[in-house]
Design an enzyme around this catalytic site. Structure first.
Site, PDB file in Angstrom:
ATOM      1  N   HIS A 263       7.781  45.575  20.952  1.00 46.44           N
ATOM      2  CA  HIS A 263       6.333  45.695  20.919  1.00 46.44           C
ATOM      3  C   HIS A 263       5.623  44.537  21.604  1.00 46.44           C
ATOM      4  CE1 HIS A 263       7.250  49.135  18.503  1.00 46.44           C
ATOM      5  NE2 HIS A 263       6.122  49.589  19.005  1.00 46.44           N
TER       6      HIS A 263
ATOM      7  N   GLU B 146      12.576  61.305  18.714  1.00 44.18           N
ATOM      8  CA  GLU B 146      13.062  59.951  18.994  1.00 44.18           C
ATOM      9  C   GLU B 146      14.261  59.570  18.120  1.00 44.18           C
ATOM     10  OE1 GLU B 146       9.762  57.244  18.375  1.00 44.18           O
ATOM     11  OE2 GLU B 146       9.179  58.185  16.496  1.00 44.18           O
TER      12      GLU B 146
ATOM     13  N   ASP C 189      12.644  54.578  21.103  1.00 45.19           N
ATOM     14  CA  ASP C 189      13.441  54.721  19.887  1.00 45.19           C
ATOM     15  C   ASP C 189      14.639  55.626  20.113  1.00 45.19           C
ATOM     16  OD1 ASP C 189      12.400  53.079  17.847  1.00 45.19           O
ATOM     17  OD2 ASP C 189      10.605  54.324  17.810  1.00 45.19           O
TER      18      ASP C 189
ATOM     19  N   CYS D 167       6.671  59.824  26.370  1.00 43.48           N
ATOM     20  CA  CYS D 167       5.751  58.702  26.238  1.00 43.48           C
ATOM     21  C   CYS D 167       6.419  57.362  25.954  1.00 43.48           C
ATOM     22  CB  CYS D 167       4.691  59.007  25.189  1.00 43.48           C
ATOM     23  SG  CYS D 167       5.382  59.334  23.587  1.00 43.48           S
TER      24      CYS D 167
END
Ligand code: PEP
Ligand code: MG
Length: 601
Positions: free
Chosen positions: A202, A443, A467, A514
């Site tokens: 992140h 994911e 993920d 995405c």
């Protein structure tokens, strides 16, 4: 710390992974993962009057903190007994320690700094001393210092105060969590450097999203850096220098000049023009959005709406859930930004490596713990208020809901039931709701294997490749120590993507890819080859991906993707991409955008 003292310290170097390009020199602003309020900015006070007011403000915050602690102690004594309330004594003593209070006041006066900054600098120095202590018990007392610091900063943040944001902050963190990022003013942050992280962590996603240079995987930088230290970050080579000498700073500036400055907001409201491959296949490019700082880029880079809104960034560092009304306002703003193409609001993807969701702070294995949809189902109150907020905002804009980390069809049914119940309740209350489609993030490997069933339960798929790679290959996406195992082009990943896309196609539902994979031109081309027609990414990546996809033929990349699917190792698939894309379109796929050559693990 003044410049002279700083220059007397010898340089220390780290090498990490550059995940968001750029070069910056600035002052360290340490952000602890445990949480600090927003107001740790360096403000320069103009005159004696301001300094006196600042000292008074600090004293008031110390008084308030002491009062809070005494009240907490009394409550703990009642609830747990006197013997368990001693912990508060240590904190109260610290706040009565005249040396500590004096140090903060001296710093405010000497450096004409705001109280928040002075508290942070003094605490960091104290922590550095504690870190060197041999005695385990005493060393562990450093957590008391962190606690007291946090309390003081919260007390300070309660007052209205004009914050002059330090213009050259370099955020140094172990890992920059969404909750911490949400409270930073990125307009004034020069760079980010973190101990942990990889390309899809992140910290990296945030940095690229807001267009700030970042180096991750610097291992123990956080422990050595102190707030206020001078620091130079080269997010091209991955080099970080703490206490840089004048010569090093000069070298960094020269390299920055040579490589040119990135113009983040260079683009102004581009109309999202249709994108077609050379053989006429239409591809939609949308934006992933986390923070308001990214909003101008959505229009600026011509995104066709918002393919992924990571709503967990609405939570503050204090872990405070936004109310239904606050959320409605936020989603309305997102809907306004996305326009007719709409926005996909992902339900809070809390837990994992993202944010302390409270109950799961102490999980042994948070990525496999009470995360995302599991958290939402465990806390239906949170899910209900988020659903209500989206449904209400959708009355005035185009919004859909995405369910994160789905691993079983039953989770979709349970979530849908709750959302439907809230819709019925809103209608009973006479409040307007919009039509909202429900999608599932694909994911987790079980979702891929059940994709055909899932496709019959939802209105669209959202493929989270970050993920997917993590869970499929069992490799922590935020651990640079295993980054070599994070292989986006691993044939197992490609087969999973293909299967999910085919399941969506068979059920005639859209599928948006995405994850970060979509933001890299070579990978985006392979995604198109696998059948993807809808990609969502950091807005600033859109022009690069658009430029590449407009010049490739879908039929040709399908052939290349087929060869990748037939490969038996990640190395082989990467080799196919490097050679076939690199030879066919050398002007599009420059070596730096292709997977690195085979390495020994
Ligand atoms: C993903 O997992 O690929 C994704 C898009 O979501 P996040 O990165 O927020 O987990
Ligand atoms: Mg994800």
């Amino acid at each position: 710390m003044n410049k002279k003292a700083n220059n007397e310290r010898s340089e220390r170097r780290w090498r990490g992974v550059a995940v968001s390009e750029g070069i910056a020199v600035g002052r360290v602003l340490r952000i602890h993962s445990g949480g600090l309020p927003a107001s740790v900015f360096r403000a320069t006070l103009d005159d004696e009057g301001q300094i006196t007011r600042e000292v008074r403000r600090f004293r008031a915050a110390a008084r308030l903190s002491r009062r809070q602690l005494r009240a907490l102690k009394r409550r703990a004594e009642k609830a747990l007994g006197v013997e368990h309330a001693y912990i508060f004594d240590a904190h109260i003593l610290m706040l009565e320690d005249s040396k500590l209070l004096e140090d903060v006041e001296t710093l405010i006066r000497r450096e004409r700094a705001n109280a928040e900054w002075a508290v942070k600098v003094v605490a960091d120095r104290l922590l550095a001393v504690y870190a060197e202590i041999k005695d385990d018990y005493l060393r562990e007392r450093s957590s008391d210092i962190e606690d007291v610091t946090r309390r003081l900063l919260f007390a300070l943040s309660g007052e209205p105060y004009t914050r002059l944001v330090m213009r050259d902050a370099v955020i140094v963190a172990e890992e920059l969590l969404p909750s911490a990022a949400a409270e930073l003013d990125f307009e004034h942050v020069r760079a980010i450097a973190s101990d942990a992280g990889g390309w899809t962590s992140h910290t990296a996603i945030i940095a690229r999203g807001v267009g700030i240079p970042a180096v991750v995987g610097a291992r123990d930088l956080f422990r050595h850096a102190r707030t206020g230290d001078e620091i130079a970050v080269d997010a091209v080579s991955g080099e970080i220098v703490l206490h840089p000498s004048a010569r090093t700073i000069e070298r960094f500036h020269a390299t920055a000049m040579k490589s040119g400055r990135r113009t983040r907001h260079g683009a102004t409201d581009i109309q999202p023009a249709p994108l077609h491959t050379t053989d006429g296949i239409e591809i939609v490019l949308r934006a992933n959005v986390e923070l308001p700082a990214e909003f101008p880029d959505v229009r600026g880079y011509g995104a066709r709406g918002i393919g992924l809104y990571r709503s967990e960034f609405l939570l503050t560092q204090r872990g405070v859930m936004p109310t239904e009304e606050e959320q409605r306002a936020a989603y309305l703003e997102v809907a306004g930004l996305a326009g007719v193409d709409g926005a996909k609001i992902r339900l809070f993807d809390l837990g994992g490596e993202k944010i302390g969701a409270g109950e799961n702070d102490l999980e042994r294995n948070p990525a496999l713990g009470l995360r995302a949809i599991r958290f939402c189902l465990r806390r239906p109150d949170v899910l209900r208020s988020q659903a209500r907020a989206v449904l209400r905002a959708a009355a005035d804009g185009h919004l859909d809901i995405v369910l994160p980390m789905i691993s079983d069809v039953a989770e979709v049914r349970r979530a849908r039931r709750i959302i439907d119940e809230e819709r019925a309740r809103l209608e009973d209350e006479g409040l307007a709701c919009g039509a909202v489609k429900i999608g599932a993030m694909i994911e987790v490997p079980s979702a891929v294997l059940m994709a055909e069933h899932l496709a019959r339960e939802v209105d669209f798929f959202s493929l989270g490749t970050n993920d997917l790679v993590q869970y499929l290959l069992a490799v922590d996406r935020g651990n640079d120590g295993v980054a070599e195992w994070f292989r986006t082009l691993h044939p197992a990943v490609l087969h999973s993507i293909r299967r999910a896309l085919m399941a969506a196609e068979a059920a005639a539902i859209p599928a948006i890819v995405c994850g970060e994979m979509a933001a890299t031109p070579a990978y985006a081309a392979i995604l198109v080859g696998l059948g993807a027609r809808d990609l969502s990414m950091t807005a600033s990546s859109i022009p690069r991906v658009r430029q590449a996809l407009a010049k490739v033929s879908a039929a040709e990349v399908r052939e290349i993707a087929r060869e990748c699917l037939d490969s038996d190792t990640a190395d082989a698939a990467e080799e196919v991409v490097r050679i076939r894309l690199g030879e066919r379109w050398p002007e599009l796929f420059l070596p730096e955008f292709l997977p690195a050559p085979k390495r020994e693990v």
